[in-house]
Write an enzyme that holds these catalytic residues in place. Structure first.
Site, PDB file in Angstrom:
ATOM      1  N   LYS A   1     -10.082   0.257  10.421  1.00 40.24           N
ATOM      2  CA  LYS A   1     -10.056  -0.797   9.307  1.00 40.24           C
ATOM      3  C   LYS A   1     -11.234  -2.179  10.619  1.00 40.24           C
ATOM      4  O   LYS A   1     -11.378  -3.640  10.522  1.00 40.24           O
ATOM      5  CB  LYS A   1      -9.582  -1.093   9.160  1.00 40.24           C
ATOM      6  CG  LYS A   1      -9.514  -0.079   8.110  1.00 40.24           C
ATOM      7  CD  LYS A   1      -8.001  -0.820   7.123  1.00 40.24           C
ATOM      8  CE  LYS A   1      -7.541   0.025   6.405  1.00 40.24           C
ATOM      9  NZ  LYS A   1      -8.135   0.470   5.109  1.00 40.24           N
TER      10      LYS A   1
ATOM     11  N   CYS B   1      -4.345   2.147  -4.001  1.00 41.22           N
ATOM     12  CA  CYS B   1      -3.327   3.061  -3.268  1.00 41.22           C
ATOM     13  C   CYS B   1      -2.117   1.936  -2.886  1.00 41.22           C
ATOM     14  O   CYS B   1      -1.177   1.842  -2.062  1.00 41.22           O
ATOM     15  CB  CYS B   1      -3.507   3.076  -1.854  1.00 41.22           C
ATOM     16  SG  CYS B   1      -4.694   4.182  -1.354  1.00 41.22           S
TER      17      CYS B   1
ATOM     18  N   ASP C   1       3.165  -3.696   8.124  1.00 37.85           N
ATOM     19  CA  ASP C   1       1.863  -2.559   7.818  1.00 37.85           C
ATOM     20  C   ASP C   1       0.361  -4.089   8.633  1.00 37.85           C
ATOM     21  O   ASP C   1      -0.418  -4.577   7.941  1.00 37.85           O
ATOM     22  CB  ASP C   1       2.185  -2.727   6.787  1.00 37.85           C
ATOM     23  CG  ASP C   1       0.440  -1.745   6.262  1.00 37.85           C
ATOM     24  OD1 ASP C   1      -0.253  -1.851   6.933  1.00 37.85           O
ATOM     25  OD2 ASP C   1       0.309  -1.369   4.782  1.00 37.85           O
TER      26      ASP C   1
ATOM     27  N   GLN D   1      -4.608  -4.616   7.223  1.00 39.29           N
ATOM     28  CA  GLN D   1      -5.386  -5.506   7.068  1.00 39.29           C
ATOM     29  C   GLN D   1      -5.478  -7.307   7.776  1.00 39.29           C
ATOM     30  O   GLN D   1      -6.058  -8.113   8.089  1.00 39.29           O
ATOM     31  CB  GLN D   1      -5.273  -6.033   5.340  1.00 39.29           C
ATOM     32  CG  GLN D   1      -5.564  -4.458   4.673  1.00 39.29           C
ATOM     33  CD  GLN D   1      -7.214  -4.255   4.387  1.00 39.29           C
ATOM     34  OE1 GLN D   1      -8.242  -5.240   5.371  1.00 39.29           O
ATOM     35  NE2 GLN D   1      -7.137  -3.491   3.963  1.00 39.29           N
TER      36      GLN D   1
ATOM     37  N   HIS E   1       0.451  -1.148  -0.270  1.00 40.17           N
ATOM     38  CA  HIS E   1       0.137   0.460  -0.431  1.00 40.17           C
ATOM     39  C   HIS E   1       0.578   1.408   0.178  1.00 40.17           C
ATOM     40  O   HIS E   1       1.811   1.583   0.481  1.00 40.17           O
ATOM     41  CB  HIS E   1      -0.736  -0.126   1.487  1.00 40.17           C
ATOM     42  CG  HIS E   1      -1.240   0.834   1.178  1.00 40.17           C
ATOM     43  ND1 HIS E   1      -1.552   1.713   1.185  1.00 40.17           N
ATOM     44  CD2 HIS E   1      -3.354   0.775   1.473  1.00 40.17           C
ATOM     45  CE1 HIS E   1      -2.691   3.168   1.747  1.00 40.17           C
ATOM     46  NE2 HIS E   1      -3.635   2.370   1.218  1.00 40.17           N
TER      47      HIS E   1
END
Ligand SMILES: Cc1ncc(COP(=O)(O)O)c(C=O)c1O
Ligand SMILES: Cc1ncc(COP(=O)(O)O)c(C=O)c1O
Lengths: 421, 126, 421, 126
Positions: free
Chosen positions: A229, A369, A203, A206, A125
């Site tokens: 999220k 993104c 990261d 998710q 991303h």
């Protein structure tokens, strides 16, 4: 493919927005990878905090300020516990993007030098890519990309080859790709990087919403994620860091609440986690996010994962039946998170999303993104459907139905005169 | 009948007019729609201060491709000075379909590109 | 002193938290300079957004995402209009601290060089001080301090002398001091700095909540403020910048949503304001802050100012009657914002705040994130009472009563045997 | 009677024991309470591995000053090794008043300073 358990979650009723009926149809929300919907428990926790316990934290002597303090620091403790991290090294940011920028500015500018390399994957991303581009440009370092194979996977051999070059100071990669869905072997990558003397930044934007996450077990130097999220509010992100690394870093944002003392000539920094939390923090947001992780913990992240995997398997099956549809990333639901990005021949993703919306199905279209990845995939954009705890099989079936109708509108099923084209 | 995806829109999408490249050309520009990564470029041949010929290239959704195709027919023969004056309304009216706030940039991308090539002004048409 | 109008505001009922009765007493909240309480309209706007319109913004094709977009960008327009600023140059941050760091990192690192000077006042909040210390240290520049006189005022002559030295690149100062209360002549300072070729940064954290603010008329290069002090939620700050300056600046945080395009070699930046808004923004917070400024605009900022001035005058009068009490800053309510910092002989501010809390009166004690100023004032800490739109005369009287009782507990009124000390 | 501001607390606050400086001294430390800017320093004279004498200096609230004063009487004569073992409970018990979460640092500042001077460990006592 191992048989997948049917989902046992049925929590749609907990989410007020899903009771909406746009144009008299149920709202089918399949854009959770962009942002999740919020259970009433989260909304109520925020409102209740503002109605009953609002005050600034950390310095107030009066009882109300102590309530606010307890709510805020209690939230930190619950949030850290949810992913098995230490509250002392659990830093609030405004989103995962800021968390990664914090690392790039504070750790990166002091530790990445000319001739060094930073390693990212082709699938990152922009949030886990552009800060490293900027850092490498500023420091005269090189940004290298780990290739993603045609199944959306990373090669650990390729990783080893990169690490063997001896110049890699930091490896940054996603826990779960927001386009491919790939679940990366993060503990394995972190271990190899560490052995090679490189720091790791994961990261987890998710990851945390979908998978059981154990920050201590993963063993990365940094694991970052974002509240909105994970059923929480906007305005809050979380950075877990390795204590020794955080302690040696200079602060990023400076100002109130992160200092030990200030005089005319300079300042000394506060202890962890304050050192990295300048100014008034997202207090009500922390309270909301704590309610969100409590909600997820009550469901059980193993069950959440089973649920998403079951629905993903059904989605992959349904999508496979749509002519001209190509899914990117791994085709096995066990190897991916609860999302699928795809293209349909003769239909631009924007039009796919627009036509899905006619049937109340909310999906996303675009580059998500991840423009460099789009280039690798040879597409300008994809459509993406992504799953949350509140989705049900009927939502998946509605998606597949909407995609079939979309093809019909464009005459791709032979029903419309334009079909000849 | 579909409000947005009318027959003529789909027709222009599937059989876009004036798509391709023009070499040589006098003016050119290339723009992205930051929302979706779509890319649209234009080549323009100028004669007597007007657009003698033009070709679009790139990729995009039905709205952006149809808009480029429909506009291309109007732009041919237009005075360069006039092109600089074209606003968003011109394009939206020409398209003849209701364009939502989000799809507005799809509809206007071609006008942005053409104006960029002709006037050097790379702002979104308003 | 000109006669002050009696306040005509009576809005306590709009604030749910003020209906609380800790220990059966009314809650007297006099800590609005730390954070304000929120009217029901703000809490409801946030909850309503999360219940009805939540989606990620800027890229969604479906109707729900368009609602979220309209809510977010509509919020920006209302917030900008409230202070007469341009929405295009109105940037959301997480708080005013981040806004000032943004300027220091993005503008400062590119424009402040060895031998240059940055000018701040002795009265700055750490948020408008430490980022400049860090910048000057990194760049080899000098940080100079504009003196605050014994009435809490700045000397414009001294400012001119500093500017005449020709090395000042930037002047940073508060609109309203959070300790002294002083309302600075900001347009005058901005004009002189501009004439001398220096940029101005105004910390409006205490300005926007209390005074009518017209960003265009002030003419500074940057005016920053923070949502939670202006009846809005935590997690959001606002930076208004001069367009030409913002356009020439590199971005600060990088990642999603702030780019025009990204490839493997680098990225190009989006347009204003996106260029400075990386990652998912505080969406629900923007909606909440817009509700807050709508609420303030409906009251009328002129009326809010009259109200606060009237209560401040009464507070100064009441405090003057407490033996041993010394107020810092200007003694004329017309020259100051709605707060008073003070010390009481024989009573540490911490104990003052603790004892006020016994009577339900919430005030703050400490250095108020202005340690250098404390040094100038020759105190370690002060107590501070600060006023919001919801305060009433009875609150002020309760404060004065609580201070008298506090003296009694410590035997300073001769009532307790400890008094002999 | 006041729960917190008991007579002996106010007495120690107003007439603190062992306040001032000690020169020469063997150990010293200075700490801030970041919450309020209060400052507390200590000078310690060591003999036979125990605290022979000590003096506090600085400024603070009634809780922090009384805590320092009360603790000073206990610390005199204590073995250095013992000082390193002292935890927050020792100080809170000694104070004998209910200390809220916010005022905890006020109560513990003196112990932090003394432990810092003796052991070099500048963490807050737990
Ligand atoms: C004058 C002033 N500047 C800056 C700040 C910092 O605001 P925030 O913590 O919201 O960034 C405050 C409040 O704490 C303040 O009063
Ligand atoms: C993998 C990944 N990383 C980072 C982000 C950025 O998250 P945020 O916008 O909350 O900073 C996202 C979501 O947009 C994401 O999916």
């Amino acid at each position: 493919m191992p048989p997948v358990a049917e989902s046992t979650l049925s929590v749609r009723a907990d989410f007020p927005i899903l009771q909406r009926r746009p144009n008299g149809r149920p709202l089918i929300y399949l854009d959770s990878a962009a942002t999740s919907q919020k259970p009433e428990a989260v909304i109520a926790a925020i409102a209740d905090h503002l109605r009953e316990h609002n005050a600034n934290v950390h310095r107030g002597v009066y009882a109300l300020a102590q309530e606010a303090d307890a709510a805020f620091e209690g939230a930190r403790t619950r949030i850290a516990a949810f992913v098995n991290a230490d509250p002392l090294t659990t830093i609030f940011t405004k989103n995962v993007t800021e968390a990664i920028n914090l690392i790039a500015y504070s750790w990166g500018r002091a530790n990445v030098h000319e001739g060094d390399a930073v390693l990212v994957t082709q699938a990152e991303h922009h949030a886990n890519l552009v800060p490293w581009q900027v850092l490498c440009r500023e420091r005269g370092a090189t940004l290298r990309y780990l290739e993603v194979d045609e199944h959306g996977g990373l090669s650990l051999d390729a990783l080893d080859r990169e690490l063997e070059r001896g110049d890699v100071r930091l490896v940054a990669f996603a826990h779960v790709s927001n386009v491919l869905g790939t679940i990366n072997p993060i503990a394995e990558i972190a271990g190899r990087a560490r052995a090679a003397g490189a720091l790791t930044v994961i990261d987890g934007a998710q990851g945390v919403p979908q998978l059981p996450v154990d920050v201590a077990a993963i063993g990365a130097d940094f694991y970052a994620w974002t509240g909105h999220k994970a059923l929480g509010p906007t305005g809050i992100g979380v950075l877990h860091g390795r204590r020794e690394v955080l302690e040696r870093m200079e602060p990023f944002l400076t100002g109130g609440d992160m200092i030990a003392s200030v005089d005319f000539d300079g300042a000394t920094w506060g202890e962890l986690p304050s050192k990295f939390e300048a100014g008034t923090q997202p207090i009500a947001e922390a309270v909301g996010l704590a309610a969100a992780v409590d909600y997820l913990a009550a469901l059980g992240m193993e069950r959440v994962r089973e649920h998403e995997q079951a629905l993903t398997a059904r989605m992959l099956e349904g999508l496979a039946a749509v002519p001209g549809l190509r899914v990117v990333g791994p085709l096995d639901a066990a190897a991916r998170g609860g999302l699928a990005s795809f293209t349909i021949e003769g239909l631009h993703p924007h039009d796919v999303a627009e036509l899905c919306d006619r049937e109340g199905v909310c999906i996303r279209a675009g580059h998500h993104c991840a423009q460099p990845l789009m280039r690798c995939l040879g597409v300008g954009a994809t459509a993406r459907a992504s799953i949350g705890v509140y989705n049900e099989q009927a939502d998946i079936d509605a998606l597949v139905h909407a995609l079939q109708s979309a093809r019909g509108v464009f005459g791709l099923d032979g029903s419309r005169n334009g079909a000849a084209a | 009948m579909d409000d947005l995806y009318r027959d003529y829109i789909l027709d222009h999408y599937k059989r876009p007019r004036n798509f391709g490249e023009l070499d040589p050309h006098d003016l050119e520009a290339l723009e992205h729609n930051p929302l979706c990564g779509d890319e649209l470029g234009v080549h323009i041949l100028v004669k007597d201060d007007q657009i003698e010929d033009l070709r679009f290239h790139g990729h995009g959704c039905a709205i952006s491709q149809a808009a480029a195709s429909i506009a291309s027919e109007e732009l041919k023969g237009m005075k360069l000075a006039e092109v600089g004056e074209l606003g968003a309304d011109w394009m939206i009216d020409l398209l003849g379909i209701p364009v939502s706030a989000t799809r507005r940039k799809c509809a206007l991308l071609n006008l942005k590109v053409v104006r960029g090539a002709v006037t050097g002004d790379h702002a979104w048409p308003t």
